[in-house]
Design a protein around this motif. Structure first.
Motif, PDB file in Angstrom:
ATOM      1  N   PHE A 139       1.022  -1.108   0.090  1.00  0.00           N
ATOM      2  CA  PHE A 139       0.052   0.019  -0.046  1.00  0.00           C
ATOM      3  C   PHE A 139       0.688   1.169  -0.055  1.00  0.00           C
ATOM      4  CE2 PHE A 139      -4.206  -1.670   1.958  1.00  0.00           C
ATOM      5  CZ  PHE A 139      -3.834  -2.885   1.438  1.00  0.00           C
ATOM      6  N   VAL A 140       0.499   2.135  -0.761  1.00  0.00           N
ATOM      7  CA  VAL A 140       1.401   3.406  -1.009  1.00  0.00           C
ATOM      8  C   VAL A 140       0.459   4.617  -1.442  1.00  0.00           C
ATOM      9  CG1 VAL A 140       3.346   2.316  -1.858  1.00  0.00           C
ATOM     10  CG2 VAL A 140       1.484   3.085  -3.663  1.00  0.00           C
ATOM     11  N   LEU A 141       1.032   5.860  -1.280  1.00  0.00           N
ATOM     12  CA  LEU A 141       0.062   7.076  -1.480  1.00  0.00           C
ATOM     13  C   LEU A 141      -0.527   6.700  -2.697  1.00  0.00           C
ATOM     14  CD1 LEU A 141       2.536   9.661  -0.119  1.00  0.00           C
ATOM     15  CD2 LEU A 141       0.342   8.900   0.973  1.00  0.00           C
ATOM     16  N   THR A 142      -1.594   7.647  -3.091  1.00  0.00           N
ATOM     17  CA  THR A 142      -2.144   7.494  -4.437  1.00  0.00           C
ATOM     18  C   THR A 142      -1.450   8.251  -5.305  1.00  0.00           C
ATOM     19  OG1 THR A 142      -3.394   9.484  -3.732  1.00  0.00           O
ATOM     20  CG2 THR A 142      -4.806   7.558  -3.579  1.00  0.00           C
ATOM     21  N   GLY A 143      -1.681   8.086  -6.537  1.00  0.00           N
ATOM     22  CA  GLY A 143      -0.823   8.863  -7.740  1.00  0.00           C
ATOM     23  C   GLY A 143       0.380   8.056  -8.099  1.00  0.00           C
ATOM     24  N   ALA A 144       0.640   6.791  -7.587  1.00  0.00           N
ATOM     25  CA  ALA A 144       1.890   5.738  -8.127  1.00  0.00           C
ATOM     26  C   ALA A 144       1.806   5.331  -9.326  1.00  0.00           C
ATOM     27  CB  ALA A 144       1.677   4.753  -7.078  1.00  0.00           C
ATOM     28  N   GLY A 145       0.563   5.319 -10.130  1.00  0.00           N
ATOM     29  CA  GLY A 145       0.591   4.965 -11.479  1.00  0.00           C
ATOM     30  C   GLY A 145       1.224   5.847 -12.483  1.00  0.00           C
ATOM     31  N   ALA A 146       1.140   7.349 -12.074  1.00  0.00           N
ATOM     32  CA  ALA A 146       1.667   8.057 -13.031  1.00  0.00           C
ATOM     33  C   ALA A 146       3.360   8.249 -12.627  1.00  0.00           C
ATOM     34  CB  ALA A 146       1.209   9.574 -12.627  1.00  0.00           C
ATOM     35  N   LYS A 147       3.781   8.001 -11.786  1.00  0.00           N
ATOM     36  CA  LYS A 147       5.263   7.856 -11.245  1.00  0.00           C
ATOM     37  C   LYS A 147       6.015   6.738 -11.403  1.00  0.00           C
ATOM     38  CE  LYS A 147       4.254  10.839  -7.159  1.00  0.00           C
ATOM     39  NZ  LYS A 147       4.400  11.036  -5.534  1.00  0.00           N
ATOM     40  N   VAL A 148       5.417   5.520 -11.319  1.00  0.00           N
ATOM     41  CA  VAL A 148       6.204   4.479 -11.349  1.00  0.00           C
ATOM     42  C   VAL A 148       6.817   4.225 -12.572  1.00  0.00           C
ATOM     43  CG1 VAL A 148       6.158   1.820 -11.201  1.00  0.00           C
ATOM     44  CG2 VAL A 148       5.077   3.270  -9.341  1.00  0.00           C
ATOM     45  N   THR A 165       3.101  -4.329 -11.109  1.00  0.00           N
ATOM     46  CA  THR A 165       1.912  -3.630 -11.473  1.00  0.00           C
ATOM     47  C   THR A 165       1.318  -2.444 -10.602  1.00  0.00           C
ATOM     48  OG1 THR A 165       1.457  -5.670 -12.828  1.00  0.00           O
ATOM     49  CG2 THR A 165      -0.734  -4.114 -12.110  1.00  0.00           C
ATOM     50  N   VAL A 166       0.882  -1.368 -10.735  1.00  0.00           N
ATOM     51  CA  VAL A 166       0.294  -0.515  -9.901  1.00  0.00           C
ATOM     52  C   VAL A 166      -1.184  -0.613  -9.976  1.00  0.00           C
ATOM     53  CG1 VAL A 166       0.144   1.859  -9.271  1.00  0.00           C
ATOM     54  CG2 VAL A 166       2.318   1.054 -10.120  1.00  0.00           C
ATOM     55  N   LEU A 167      -1.829  -0.813  -8.844  1.00  0.00           N
ATOM     56  CA  LEU A 167      -3.399  -0.914  -9.007  1.00  0.00           C
ATOM     57  C   LEU A 167      -3.700   0.523  -8.285  1.00  0.00           C
ATOM     58  CD1 LEU A 167      -3.821  -4.248  -6.996  1.00  0.00           C
ATOM     59  CD2 LEU A 167      -3.765  -3.694  -9.296  1.00  0.00           C
ATOM     60  N   GLY A 168      -4.569   1.292  -9.288  1.00  0.00           N
ATOM     61  CA  GLY A 168      -5.011   2.793  -9.090  1.00  0.00           C
ATOM     62  C   GLY A 168      -6.253   2.681  -9.064  1.00  0.00           C
ATOM     63  N   GLU A 169      -7.010   3.828  -9.626  1.00  0.00           N
ATOM     64  CA  GLU A 169      -8.303   3.991  -9.620  1.00  0.00           C
ATOM     65  C   GLU A 169      -9.025   3.050 -10.534  1.00  0.00           C
ATOM     66  OE1 GLU A 169     -11.250   7.843 -11.117  1.00  0.00           O
ATOM     67  OE2 GLU A 169      -9.289   7.977 -11.113  1.00  0.00           O
ATOM     68  N   GLY A 170     -10.149   2.363 -10.160  1.00  0.00           N
ATOM     69  CA  GLY A 170     -10.756   1.334 -10.982  1.00  0.00           C
ATOM     70  C   GLY A 170     -10.507  -0.083 -10.662  1.00  0.00           C
ATOM     71  N   ALA A 171      -9.503  -0.152  -9.832  1.00  0.00           N
ATOM     72  CA  ALA A 171      -8.939  -1.301  -9.027  1.00  0.00           C
ATOM     73  C   ALA A 171      -9.203  -1.647  -7.871  1.00  0.00           C
ATOM     74  CB  ALA A 171      -7.410  -1.473  -9.486  1.00  0.00           C
ATOM     75  N   TYR A 172      -8.696  -2.760  -7.187  1.00  0.00           N
ATOM     76  CA  TYR A 172      -8.952  -2.908  -5.832  1.00  0.00           C
ATOM     77  C   TYR A 172      -7.889  -3.944  -5.196  1.00  0.00           C
ATOM     78  CZ  TYR A 172     -11.328  -7.148  -7.498  1.00  0.00           C
ATOM     79  OH  TYR A 172     -11.607  -8.239  -8.497  1.00  0.00           O
ATOM     80  N   VAL A 173      -7.906  -4.136  -3.895  1.00  0.00           N
ATOM     81  CA  VAL A 173      -7.249  -5.092  -3.425  1.00  0.00           C
ATOM     82  C   VAL A 173      -7.905  -5.850  -2.383  1.00  0.00           C
ATOM     83  CG1 VAL A 173      -5.421  -5.571  -1.474  1.00  0.00           C
ATOM     84  CG2 VAL A 173      -4.970  -3.660  -3.036  1.00  0.00           C
ATOM     85  N   PRO A 200       3.939   5.191   2.666  1.00  0.00           N
ATOM     86  CA  PRO A 200       5.058   5.634   1.838  1.00  0.00           C
ATOM     87  C   PRO A 200       4.671   6.166   0.480  1.00  0.00           C
ATOM     88  CG  PRO A 200       4.818   3.361   1.885  1.00  0.00           C
ATOM     89  CD  PRO A 200       4.050   3.820   2.736  1.00  0.00           C
ATOM     90  N   ASP A 201       5.451   6.934  -0.265  1.00  0.00           N
ATOM     91  CA  ASP A 201       5.111   7.317  -1.546  1.00  0.00           C
ATOM     92  C   ASP A 201       5.809   6.349  -2.492  1.00  0.00           C
ATOM     93  OD1 ASP A 201       6.497   8.835  -4.289  1.00  0.00           O
ATOM     94  OD2 ASP A 201       4.942   9.987  -3.476  1.00  0.00           O
ATOM     95  N   ALA A 202       5.414   6.070  -3.607  1.00  0.00           N
ATOM     96  CA  ALA A 202       5.994   4.989  -4.341  1.00  0.00           C
ATOM     97  C   ALA A 202       7.549   5.113  -4.629  1.00  0.00           C
ATOM     98  CB  ALA A 202       5.328   4.842  -5.856  1.00  0.00           C
ATOM     99  N   ALA A 203       7.881   6.425  -4.559  1.00  0.00           N
ATOM    100  CA  ALA A 203       9.325   6.330  -4.787  1.00  0.00           C
ATOM    101  C   ALA A 203      10.330   5.738  -3.689  1.00  0.00           C
ATOM    102  CB  ALA A 203       9.630   7.811  -4.855  1.00  0.00           C
ATOM    103  N   GLU A 204       9.686   5.659  -2.617  1.00  0.00           N
ATOM    104  CA  GLU A 204      10.559   5.133  -1.450  1.00  0.00           C
ATOM    105  C   GLU A 204      10.413   3.739  -1.415  1.00  0.00           C
ATOM    106  OE1 GLU A 204       9.133   6.681   2.526  1.00  0.00           O
ATOM    107  OE2 GLU A 204       7.882   7.866   1.217  1.00  0.00           O
TER     108      GLU A 204
END
Length: 217
Positions: A139-148, A165-173, A200-204
């Motif tokens: 689990f990370v902060l939102t916006g990971a899909g644009a950064k990764v 794979t990044v799971l963001g808007e429209g997906a689920y855990v 954490p942020d994805a960058a971490e």
């Protein structure tokens, strides 16, 4: 009470016993302010556990959305969550991503290697799940899909080269203690606690996750 169950040669996962799906859903909404969604459930058919969706070949029996408009049915209210699971106690607990958090999904072996590297550095990962499909979700902060993708390219990895794979808007855990048919239950590898309330942020995480996925190819 907790017990440890083997996952890899290098790690053991503490597993809470006795937590119901209702309790888990309410806790996610009340303590973490995460939206929750009741999904499909398992039904006994001819002595076997089948998914309530009715598909005998269901790829995730008892652990996927029950309706096409599932994003609109999620709730952040603990009161509503309690009512929903009281009506359907066996419903899976789904957590929509792209709202309070995103998730980075990697193979189990890569996930444990990445966790070991992160914790040697003194980093505090956010919550992490492990499902019976042998996939871990960080689990990370939102916006990971644009950064990764750019983060991976900066580390010398074309994004398609890694099983990440990044799971963001429209997906689920799928949240613990939901079961995937007869294959087993989703578990917390790292539970939601006060220590990891700030995600954490994805960058971490990406340097450790990319290294681990590269080793796991």
């Amino acid at each position: 009470m907790e017990e440890t169950i083997p996952a890899t040669e290098a790690a053991h996962i503490p597993r809470q016993r006795g937590a119901s799906l209702l309790e888990a859903a309410v806790r996610c909404a009340e303590e973490r302010h995460w939206d929750v969604l009741p999904g499909t459930w398992l039904e006994a058919v001819g002595g076997a556990q089948r998914c309530s969706c009715g598909d005998p070949a269901c790829a995730a029996p008892g652990a996927h959305p029950a309706h096409a408009d599932w994003p609109a049915r999620a709730t952040g209210s603990a009161t509503v969550a309690r009512r929903l699971w009281q009506q359907r106690p066996g419903a899976s607990v789904l957590l929509p991503t792209g709202r309070a958090f995103d998730a980075i999904e990697v193979p189990e072996t890569a996930g444990f290697l990445a966790l070991a590297r992160l914790e040697r550095r003194g980093a505090t990962p956010g919550p992490v799940t492990l499902a019976p499909d042998r996939r871990m979700r960080f689990f990370v902060l939102t916006g990971a899909g644009a950064k990764v993708p750019e983060l991976l390219r900066g580390l010398g990895w074309p994004p398609p080269a890694l099983d990440l794979t990044v799971l963001g808007e429209g997906a689920y855990v799928v949240a613990p203690p939901t079961r995937f048919g007869s294959w087993g239950a989703v578990q917390w590898v790292r539970r939601p606690t006060a220590a990891n309330r700030w995600l954490p942020d994805a960058a971490e995480l990406i340097p450790a996750l990319a290294y681990a996925c590269g080793r796991d190819r």
